[in-house]
Design a protein around this motif. Structure first.
Motif, PDB file in Angstrom:
ATOM      1  N   TYR A   1      12.026   7.299  -3.773  1.00  0.00           N
ATOM      2  CA  TYR A   1      10.568   7.369  -3.858  1.00  0.00           C
ATOM      3  C   TYR A   1      10.055   8.510  -2.981  1.00  0.00           C
ATOM      4  O   TYR A   1       9.173   9.274  -3.390  1.00  0.00           O
ATOM      5  CB  TYR A   1       9.941   6.042  -3.417  1.00  0.00           C
ATOM      6  N   MET A   2      10.614   8.636  -1.774  1.00  0.00           N
ATOM      7  CA  MET A   2      10.189   9.695  -0.860  1.00  0.00           C
ATOM      8  C   MET A   2      10.431  11.072  -1.470  1.00  0.00           C
ATOM      9  O   MET A   2       9.534  11.939  -1.479  1.00  0.00           O
ATOM     10  CB  MET A   2      10.942   9.572   0.464  1.00  0.00           C
TER      11      MET A   2
ATOM     12  N   ASP B   1       0.850  -1.195   0.000  1.00  0.00           N
ATOM     13  CA  ASP B   1       0.000   0.000   0.000  1.00  0.00           C
ATOM     14  C   ASP B   1       0.886   1.245   0.000  1.00  0.00           C
ATOM     15  O   ASP B   1       1.341   1.701   1.044  1.00  0.00           O
ATOM     16  CB  ASP B   1      -0.906  -0.017   1.236  1.00  0.00           C
ATOM     17  N   PHE B   2       1.137   1.783  -1.194  1.00  0.00           N
ATOM     18  CA  PHE B   2       1.986   2.969  -1.294  1.00  0.00           C
ATOM     19  C   PHE B   2       1.336   4.190  -0.655  1.00  0.00           C
ATOM     20  O   PHE B   2       2.027   5.125  -0.248  1.00  0.00           O
ATOM     21  CB  PHE B   2       2.320   3.266  -2.761  1.00  0.00           C
ATOM     22  N   SER B   3      -0.002   4.196  -0.564  1.00  0.00           N
ATOM     23  CA  SER B   3      -0.667   5.359   0.030  1.00  0.00           C
ATOM     24  C   SER B   3      -0.306   5.511   1.510  1.00  0.00           C
ATOM     25  O   SER B   3      -0.235   6.628   2.030  1.00  0.00           O
ATOM     26  CB  SER B   3      -2.185   5.256  -0.137  1.00  0.00           C
ATOM     27  N   LEU B   4      -0.071   4.389   2.201  1.00  0.00           N
ATOM     28  CA  LEU B   4       0.377   4.448   3.594  1.00  0.00           C
ATOM     29  C   LEU B   4       1.741   5.120   3.686  1.00  0.00           C
ATOM     30  O   LEU B   4       1.982   5.962   4.550  1.00  0.00           O
ATOM     31  CB  LEU B   4       0.479   3.022   4.160  1.00  0.00           C
TER      32      LEU B   4
ATOM     33  N   ILE C   1       5.141   9.858   4.770  1.00  0.00           N
ATOM     34  CA  ILE C   1       6.120  10.846   4.285  1.00  0.00           C
ATOM     35  C   ILE C   1       5.603  12.257   4.513  1.00  0.00           C
ATOM     36  O   ILE C   1       6.295  13.120   5.073  1.00  0.00           O
ATOM     37  CB  ILE C   1       6.400  10.640   2.778  1.00  0.00           C
ATOM     38  N   TYR C   2       4.374  12.500   4.046  1.00  0.00           N
ATOM     39  CA  TYR C   2       3.824  13.860   4.078  1.00  0.00           C
ATOM     40  C   TYR C   2       3.669  14.363   5.513  1.00  0.00           C
ATOM     41  O   TYR C   2       4.106  15.475   5.852  1.00  0.00           O
ATOM     42  CB  TYR C   2       2.474  13.902   3.357  1.00  0.00           C
TER      43      TYR C   2
ATOM     44  N   LEU D   1       7.784  14.043  -2.641  1.00  0.00           N
ATOM     45  CA  LEU D   1       7.828  15.429  -2.169  1.00  0.00           C
ATOM     46  C   LEU D   1       7.939  16.409  -3.338  1.00  0.00           C
ATOM     47  O   LEU D   1       7.319  17.479  -3.328  1.00  0.00           O
ATOM     48  CB  LEU D   1       8.996  15.620  -1.201  1.00  0.00           C
ATOM     49  N   ILE D   2       8.716  16.038  -4.354  1.00  0.00           N
ATOM     50  CA  ILE D   2       8.850  16.877  -5.549  1.00  0.00           C
ATOM     51  C   ILE D   2       7.494  17.045  -6.242  1.00  0.00           C
ATOM     52  O   ILE D   2       7.113  18.143  -6.660  1.00  0.00           O
ATOM     53  CB  ILE D   2       9.900  16.274  -6.512  1.00  0.00           C
TER      54      ILE D   2
END
Length: 327
Positions: free
Chosen positions: A134-135, A93-96, A101-102, A139-140
């Protein structure tokens, strides 16, 4: 899970989330269940954070650490050479990860939308299995500034850009040796960065085998002088995690509410040392819902109240991480 980990506020919230996560992962992550059973631990007896067993981080090198309910071919892989046995962390689950990150960046640094992001790192297409890349790529995208970009191989272009955007809020991410290489290039060209209150440098570790070893304090002082800013921050994470801790100076880190650092006794891995004492770092990362949230690392550190320090690696442990990112 009953509770959203990003809503944790109190110690009781954290305890309940940890116990719930432990029971879920014991039931659904085969390698973790086998590990707990091998220790002859009754899962129903676990009701405190300090009772939870921590999976050795080496398990990610040789075993699939993944929720049986998750089907995924996506993974992050630790940096290294082809000869090294590298960790794989499968991501269901990339959304997690993105929410982690955010929210962590927002808590410790600010809203990503307010910053230009520059990287002394390879770009995403060169390193699609790097959790760090990926992080920064995420952010970019959130920032969506035209100046964003990666400059690992183009020091002159990075210098020129920094000179032209000194009036804007800029985050420069870089592995330690790449930041040093950039400063060495400027010195060889006999040029220097203009002093700016808007530049923040975030180093992500990575010195092993690349440059002469130095203490973290020495490294941060070199960066302060070279980049002409006191805002030399550090980020602490790893392939096997989906959360980040940040230091805003002096090698003193803080973690978000869904992440916790415990310091185990290096002589007895099932006991913990007192605050201020050095030992091996155990990490609770509740964002690791679909792998393992309880990881015994090979890093050394200490905890003081709600902060921690990272002091190096346990002797004979593998060279890991960012220093091999551009090998």
């Amino acid at each position: 899970m009953k509770q959203n980990i990003f809503d944790i506020k109190t110690e009781e919230d954290f305890r309940l989330a940890c116990v719930e996560t432990f029971l879920y992962q014991y039931k659904n992550v085969e390698v973790y269940r086998k590990f707990v059973d091998y220790l002859n631990i009754n899962p129903s007896s676990i009701n405190q954070v300090l009772d939870i067993p921590f999976l050795p981080i080496e398990m990610f090198k040789n075993h699939l650490v993944l929720d049986k309910n998750a089907v995924t071919e996506n993974y992050f892989q630790s940096s290294g050479t082809t000869q090294m046995n590298r960790s794989k962390h499968y991501i269901a689950d990339f959304s997690l990860y993105e929410e982690s990150i955010y929210k962590s960046f927002e808590q410790f640094i600010g809203k990503p939308e307010d910053y230009i992001f520059l990287g002394l790192l390879p770009n995403y297409s060169e390193n699609p299995h790097s959790s760090l890349i990926y992080m920064i790529d995420f952010l970019i995208k959130k920032s969506n500034k035209p100046e964003n970009g990666y400059f690992l191989y183009n020091h002159q272009e990075l210098f020129d850009l920094l000179q032209t955007i000194s009036d804007k809020k800029v985050i420069l991410f870089g592995v330690s040796f790449a930041l040093l290489d950039f400063l060495d290039t400027l010195e060889s060209l006999n040029i220097s960065i203009s002093e700016s209150q808007n530049l923040t440098v975030i180093e992500t570790g990575g010195m092993k085998g690349r440059k002469e070893e130095m203490t973290k304090d020495e490294l941060l002082k070199i960066f302060q002088n070279g980049f002409k800013t006191d805002k030399i921050y550090s980020e602490y994470s790893m392939t096997e995690l989906l959360s980040q801790a940040y230091s805003l100076g002096e090698n003193i880190y803080k973690s978000p509410n869904w992440m916790r650092i415990l310091i185990r006794n290096t002589e007895d891995p099932f006991s913990y040392v007192d605050d201020g004492k050095t030992g091996a770092i155990n990490i609770i990362d509740l964002a690791n819902k679909h792998s393992c949230s309880f990881i015994a690392t090979q890093d050394l550190g200490n905890v003081q109240d709600d902060t921690f320090q990272v002091l190096g690696r346990i002797d004979h442990s593998d060279i890991r991480g960012c220093s091999l990112l551009v090998s």
